[in-house]
Scaffold this motif. Structure first.
Motif, PDB file in Angstrom:
ATOM      1  N   ALA B 174     -51.392 -34.848 -66.834  1.00 31.18           N
ATOM      2  CA  ALA B 174     -51.058 -34.571 -65.430  1.00 31.18           C
ATOM      3  C   ALA B 174     -51.884 -33.405 -64.890  1.00 31.18           C
ATOM      4  O   ALA B 174     -52.146 -33.335 -63.692  1.00 31.18           O
ATOM      5  CB  ALA B 174     -49.570 -34.260 -65.288  1.00 31.18           C
ATOM      6  N   PHE B 175     -52.294 -32.517 -65.770  1.00 30.61           N
ATOM      7  CA  PHE B 175     -53.052 -31.363 -65.304  1.00 30.61           C
ATOM      8  C   PHE B 175     -54.504 -31.696 -64.969  1.00 30.61           C
ATOM      9  O   PHE B 175     -55.194 -30.873 -64.384  1.00 30.61           O
ATOM     10  CB  PHE B 175     -52.920 -30.187 -66.274  1.00 30.61           C
ATOM     11  CG  PHE B 175     -51.669 -29.403 -65.996  1.00 30.61           C
ATOM     12  CD1 PHE B 175     -50.436 -29.910 -66.378  1.00 30.61           C
ATOM     13  CD2 PHE B 175     -51.704 -28.219 -65.282  1.00 30.61           C
ATOM     14  CE1 PHE B 175     -49.266 -29.239 -66.063  1.00 30.61           C
ATOM     15  CE2 PHE B 175     -50.538 -27.542 -64.964  1.00 30.61           C
ATOM     16  CZ  PHE B 175     -49.323 -28.041 -65.360  1.00 30.61           C
ATOM     17  N   THR B 176     -54.954 -32.903 -65.290  1.00 33.82           N
ATOM     18  CA  THR B 176     -56.268 -33.321 -64.802  1.00 33.82           C
ATOM     19  C   THR B 176     -56.192 -33.502 -63.284  1.00 33.82           C
ATOM     20  O   THR B 176     -57.208 -33.474 -62.600  1.00 33.82           O
ATOM     21  CB  THR B 176     -56.734 -34.639 -65.446  1.00 33.82           C
ATOM     22  OG1 THR B 176     -55.754 -35.648 -65.197  1.00 33.82           O
ATOM     23  CG2 THR B 176     -56.924 -34.492 -66.938  1.00 33.82           C
ATOM     24  N   ILE B 178     -53.299 -31.840 -61.461  1.00 33.91           N
ATOM     25  CA  ILE B 178     -52.675 -30.621 -60.939  1.00 33.91           C
ATOM     26  C   ILE B 178     -53.683 -29.468 -60.903  1.00 33.91           C
ATOM     27  O   ILE B 178     -53.790 -28.764 -59.897  1.00 33.91           O
ATOM     28  CB  ILE B 178     -51.449 -30.226 -61.798  1.00 33.91           C
ATOM     29  CG1 ILE B 178     -50.354 -31.307 -61.694  1.00 33.91           C
ATOM     30  CG2 ILE B 178     -50.898 -28.868 -61.379  1.00 33.91           C
ATOM     31  CD1 ILE B 178     -49.251 -31.158 -62.712  1.00 33.91           C
TER      32      ILE B 178
END
Lengths: 253, 239
Positions: B174-176, B178
């Motif tokens: 998900a941080f790719t 966020i």
């Protein structure tokens, strides 16, 4: 197969697009913070904390980082199942998937079936992204395919009560995606990888890309797309093959 | 009646420190175990964004006597993932409460912040010498943390713990979306994973020394103090 999809009438397209924006709206109002079934005890609390916090941070539906083509990984791994035993699949593979069809059904306004050629006629999207496997590996590839929203619009748009999109594959996998992921622009059904057809080991002829999730939710060897209001009747009812076996449903972590 | 020992009871740890300490023991145990269970099923480390079996690795467990298949059979990443995230949340909340509470009551400042002169090299030498000879502080000196305790606790709480959380988060898909910048900050997704593992080793090293010192300084007394808060303070005279 379905010739109608290629010549979608303007009126129907607008109706479909309208339904999709309905999805967007309900997507914001309904529950984007919890999985279809919350596990019992502390594990459920942990799941919701993970999903809700990440979804909150992603509420703007921003794109994942897209890399340059020069960043593409040579020898992108073919991990997990690489060759479904399914007889139909084997037969289709032997004829370069010219007989392959993706049925799009359930709560869509016009259930349809799409051949590979049909998909390729829809407006494509190409993205170079990092694939992250829950097991630990990561690699970069370029994917070309149809955005899931475009496909659903081509099937007449979704009905008001639609909550999840369930995807079945030829290797017996199934998984459900909520509208938050369905409407994300980088959620595509990829038929191309690094400028060529998707190789067998990477999910030929068409695989799903849900970029904000771990690799295992990027299903390979797609068979059908079904829009549903509830995942109760899918597998054991927990929204996916792995979540049926006590993995967390939300795989953004 | 037994020999009368010289010494008295003092109050050593406040209840917030005690509760958070033991919750952290539980969290650390589970986080380490679940981390190992996941690592065993992908027992290699890489640098940069890309890494997979067959890609150039900077660490391979197979070079240390355990083949990929053997390691894989020992691991269980379904269990690992479930419990790693569960205890990461408990760990995060526990330490936010701990840090918030003890910033407010100035515990860190009063008891952990090195005093003037403590960081002077003569003092460091002297205290190191005492440590190496396993000489235990007595009397007033035993009431407070020594300079190596102070420094190691501050580093663990304010450097390693946040680093574990952030390097863990930087591995999440998900941080790719966020914050890809966060992943780049570590030098790539695989670098974050590698640094997470190295930071784990540093924490394990801390725990080993910490527990060793507890035994050197008197396990019963120190563990009792961390449970009840009461610490038996021996005076300088020989007991």
């Amino acid at each position: 197969m379905n010739k109608k999809t290629g010549t979608l009438s303007r009126r129907k397209f607008i109706a479909g697009a309208g339904a999709m924006s309905g999805v967007l709206l309900t997507g914001c109002e309904t529950d984007i913070y919890t999985p279809p079934e919350i596990r019992s005890g502390l594990m459920g609390v942990s799941d919701v904390l993970t999903m809700a916090s990440q979804r909150l941070l992603m509420s703007g539906q921003g794109l994942v980082k897209e890399y340059e083509t020069s960043d593409i990984t040579k020898d992108f791994p073919a991990w997990g199942r690489t060759n479904p035993e399914d007889e139909n699949y084997q037969q289709m593979a032997s004829t370069s998937f010219t007989d392959w069809n993706l049925s799009v059904g359930g709560l869509v306004n016009r259930p349809s079936s799409f051949s590979l050629q049909d998909l390729k006629r829809l407006p494509p999207r190409t993205q170079t992204t990092m694939h992250i496997c829950e097991q630990g590996w990561s690699a970069i590839a370029q994917w070309t395919g149809v955005p899931l929203t475009t496909l659903l619009e081509a099937a007449g748009g979704v009905k008001q009560e639609a909550r999840y999109v369930v995807i079945d594959t030829y290797d017996g996998w199934y998984d459900a995606y909520d509208m938050f992921d369905v409407v994300h622009p980088q959620t595509i059904l990829a038929y191309g990888m690094n400028g060529k057809d998707v190789p067998q080991g990477n999910g030929a002829p068409v695989r799903l890309r849900v970029e904000r999730h771990c690799g295992y939710r990027n299903l390979k060897f797609l068979k059908s797309v079904q829009v549903v209001a509830s995942v109760e009747d899918i597998g054991l009812g927990k929204g996916g093959l792995l979540s049926d076996y006590n993995w967390h449903w939300y795989a953004g972590a | 009646m037994a020999l009368k020992q010289s010494g008295n009871w003092i109050h050593r740890h406040n209840y917030n420190v005690r509760i958070c300490h033991w919750i952290n023991v539980l969290c650390f145990t589970y986080l380490l175990l679940s981390g190992i269970m996941m690592f065993l099923q992908f027992p290699e480390l890489y640098w940069g964004d890309v890494g997979f079996r067959g890609y150039e690795a900077i660490f391979k467990l197979s070079n240390w006597g355990l083949t990929w298949e053997e390691a894989d059979a020992l691991g269980n990443r379904q269990w690992g993932r479930n419990y790693h995230f569960l205890f990461a949340w408990i760990f995060l909340f526990n330490n936010l409460i701990y840090v918030g509470w003890n910033l407010r009551n100035q515990h860190f400042f009063k008891r952990m912040w090195p005093r003037r002169g403590e960081l002077h090299k003569d003092n460091l030498k002297e205290e190191l010498n005492q440590h190496l000879h396993l000489r235990v502080a007595k009397g007033d000196a035993a009431k407070k943390y020594n300079v190596f305790q102070k420094l190691s606790y501050l580093i663990v709480i304010f450097v390693l713990f946040p680093f574990m959380v952030i390097s863990g988060v930087a591995q999440m898909p998900a941080f790719t979306a966020i914050s890809p910048e966060l992943i780049d900050l570590f030098g790539g997704r695989q670098s974050a994973r590698t640094l997470h593992a190295i930071s784990t080793l540093l924490l394990v090293l801390f725990v080993v020394i910490h527990v060793f010192e507890v035994f050197v300084a008197g396990a019963t007394n120190h563990i009792r103090a961390m449970i009840t808060g009461k610490y038996y303070l021996p005076t300088k005279e020989k007991i």
